[in-house]
Scaffold this active site. Structure first.
Site, PDB file in Angstrom:
ATOM      1  N   ASP A  66      49.633  37.950  44.945  1.00  0.00           N
ATOM      2  CA  ASP A  66      49.417  36.929  43.926  1.00  0.00           C
ATOM      3  C   ASP A  66      50.666  36.695  43.085  1.00  0.00           C
ATOM      4  O   ASP A  66      51.657  37.432  43.205  1.00  0.00           O
ATOM      5  CB  ASP A  66      48.228  37.325  43.030  1.00  0.00           C
ATOM      6  CG  ASP A  66      48.278  38.790  42.579  1.00  0.00           C
ATOM      7  OD1 ASP A  66      49.352  39.413  42.670  1.00  0.00           O
ATOM      8  OD2 ASP A  66      47.253  39.300  42.133  1.00  0.00           O
ATOM      9  N   ASP A 135      37.338  44.353  35.633  1.00  0.00           N
ATOM     10  CA  ASP A 135      36.169  43.521  35.913  1.00  0.00           C
ATOM     11  C   ASP A 135      35.872  43.418  37.412  1.00  0.00           C
ATOM     12  O   ASP A 135      35.079  42.593  37.842  1.00  0.00           O
ATOM     13  CB  ASP A 135      36.352  42.121  35.315  1.00  0.00           C
ATOM     14  CG  ASP A 135      37.583  41.396  35.866  1.00  0.00           C
ATOM     15  OD1 ASP A 135      38.255  41.950  36.768  1.00  0.00           O
ATOM     16  OD2 ASP A 135      37.872  40.287  35.397  1.00  0.00           O
ATOM     17  N   HIS A 137      38.115  42.645  39.784  1.00  0.00           N
ATOM     18  CA  HIS A 137      38.901  41.682  40.562  1.00  0.00           C
ATOM     19  C   HIS A 137      39.875  42.388  41.492  1.00  0.00           C
ATOM     20  O   HIS A 137      40.332  43.497  41.219  1.00  0.00           O
ATOM     21  CB  HIS A 137      39.611  40.653  39.663  1.00  0.00           C
ATOM     22  CG  HIS A 137      40.790  41.137  38.900  1.00  0.00           C
ATOM     23  ND1 HIS A 137      40.861  41.111  37.515  1.00  0.00           N
ATOM     24  CD2 HIS A 137      41.990  41.618  39.307  1.00  0.00           C
ATOM     25  CE1 HIS A 137      42.034  41.562  37.126  1.00  0.00           C
ATOM     26  NE2 HIS A 137      42.737  41.880  38.190  1.00  0.00           N
ATOM     27  N   GLU A 142      38.985  36.602  40.166  1.00  0.00           N
ATOM     28  CA  GLU A 142      38.134  37.000  39.051  1.00  0.00           C
ATOM     29  C   GLU A 142      36.657  36.924  39.451  1.00  0.00           C
ATOM     30  O   GLU A 142      36.313  36.323  40.474  1.00  0.00           O
ATOM     31  CB  GLU A 142      38.402  36.073  37.860  1.00  0.00           C
ATOM     32  CG  GLU A 142      39.827  36.175  37.304  1.00  0.00           C
ATOM     33  CD  GLU A 142      40.072  37.437  36.479  1.00  0.00           C
ATOM     34  OE1 GLU A 142      39.441  38.479  36.745  1.00  0.00           O
ATOM     35  OE2 GLU A 142      40.924  37.372  35.565  1.00  0.00           O
TER      36      GLU A 142
HETATM   37  C1  GLP Z   1      46.500  42.575  38.120  1.00  0.00           C
HETATM   38  C2  GLP Z   1      46.877  42.365  39.578  1.00  0.00           C
HETATM   39  C3  GLP Z   1      45.977  43.154  40.494  1.00  0.00           C
HETATM   40  C4  GLP Z   1      45.864  44.579  39.999  1.00  0.00           C
HETATM   41  C5  GLP Z   1      45.279  44.600  38.608  1.00  0.00           C
HETATM   42  C6  GLP Z   1      45.107  45.997  38.065  1.00  0.00           C
HETATM   43  O1  GLP Z   1      45.453  41.784  37.734  1.00  0.00           O
HETATM   44  N1  GLP Z   1      46.828  40.988  39.946  1.00  0.00           N
HETATM   45  O2  GLP Z   1      46.494  43.105  41.809  1.00  0.00           O
HETATM   46  O3  GLP Z   1      45.074  45.320  40.880  1.00  0.00           O
HETATM   47  O4  GLP Z   1      46.169  43.903  37.772  1.00  0.00           O
HETATM   48  O5  GLP Z   1      46.294  46.416  37.466  1.00  0.00           O
HETATM   49  P1  GLP Z   1      46.658  47.904  37.155  1.00  0.00           P
HETATM   50  O6  GLP Z   1      46.913  48.540  38.473  1.00  0.00           O
HETATM   51  O7  GLP Z   1      47.905  47.842  36.329  1.00  0.00           O
HETATM   52  O8  GLP Z   1      45.513  48.498  36.448  1.00  0.00           O
END
Ligand code: GLP
Length: 259
Positions: A66, A135, A137, A142
């Site tokens: 992404d 959440d 995702h 989302e």
């Molecule tokens: C962002 C990214 C996701 C990731 C999420 C969790 O939203 N787009 O790919 O999994 O954050 O982030 P973290 O690993 O820092 O908790």
């Protein structure tokens, strides 16, 4: 789905790195790279193996999950920059063989279609890293994302913007829109590795693994996939009601069956 519960984040990183190393050493491999803090330990372990144990990514290519829409690629928090800093720039993966969605494209819908087509033209993703949002995702899909969705623009929830504000000076700087591989796109990768670390992810991991298949928890789409390895630390596993069974299954894993 196979659930691997490790003692701590270091053990999670070694297990994930083992899976990726095996794939990369087996021949040309297309990796699906995720950003966020969760995969960092695994990337660092792979970087260490590259430096100390001759693990080479020269034959690999990669696609990102992404990207923020409207953030210049050169911005330090664009996922283009983040993945180069955290992983690609520290191993021998050819930067030209790494592609992410272009969040600055003039025609963002055309870019989304082109991105899916590029993944397909490359033969698909072999091993896909996934973190999980609080959440539920994955990527930036989302809650209420179509379980069959393709790469497209999504609007971030306020919670995700707040979660990601730590990478910016303040939450107002976190873009509202992103270009993300869809859940259908992600599901086409041959092996999905979902990593969860810390108590803050326990509810999301439990919903993804043991909850109903539901767009309200986008990560639950992994329940439909034939080859998923969920690698979590004890804290992230703390919401799982069948943890004893998962431990038992791993302890009794047939010797001929690898992740
Ligand atoms: C962002 C990214 C996701 C990731 C999420 C969790 O939203 N787009 O790919 O999994 O954050 O982030 P973290 O690993 O820092 O908790």
């Amino acid at each position: 789905m196979e659930i691997v519960i490790e003692q701590d984040a270091d053990a999670v990183a070694r297990t994930v790195a083992d899976i990726v190393e095996k794939a990369v050493r087996s021949g040309p491999t297309t990796l699906g790279l995720a950003t966020g803090s969760t995969p960092l330990g695994s990337y660092n372990e792979l970087i260490r193996r590259h430096r100390e144990e001759g693990l080479s990514f020269a034959q690999a290519r990669a696609f990102l999950l992404d990207e923020y829409v409207g953030l210049p690629a050169a911005h330090p928090e664009s996922y283009h920059s983040v993945i180069r800093r955290d992983f690609v720039g520290q191993v021998d993966l050819d930067p030209a063989a790494v592609r992410g969605p272009n969040g600055e494209a003039a025609d963002i819908a055309a870019e989304a279609r082109a991105y899916d087509a590029a993944i397909g033209a490359a033969g698909g993703v072999d091993v896909q890293f996934l973190g999980i949002g609080t959440d539920g995702h994955v990527g930036f899909n989302e809650p209420m994302s179509s379980l069959a969705s393709r790469t497209r623009v999504k609007t971030l929830t306020e919670q995700t913007r707040i979660d990601n504000a730590r990478f910016f000076d303040d939450v107002a700087q976190v873009p509202h829109h992103v270009l993300t591989q869809g859940l259908g796109t992600i599901s086409e990768a041959r092996h999905l590795i979902l990593i969860g670390l810390g108590a803050g992810k326990a509810a999301a991991i439990a919903a993804a693994v043991e909850g109903p298949l539901a767009a309200m928890c986008p990560a639950s789409v992994l329940q439909l996939h034939p080859h998923v390895t969920v690698v979590v630390d004890e804290a992230a596993a703390s919401g799982l009601s069948h943890a004893d069974y998962y431990r038992y299954a791993i302890a009794n894993k047939p010797a001929w069956q690898s992740f």
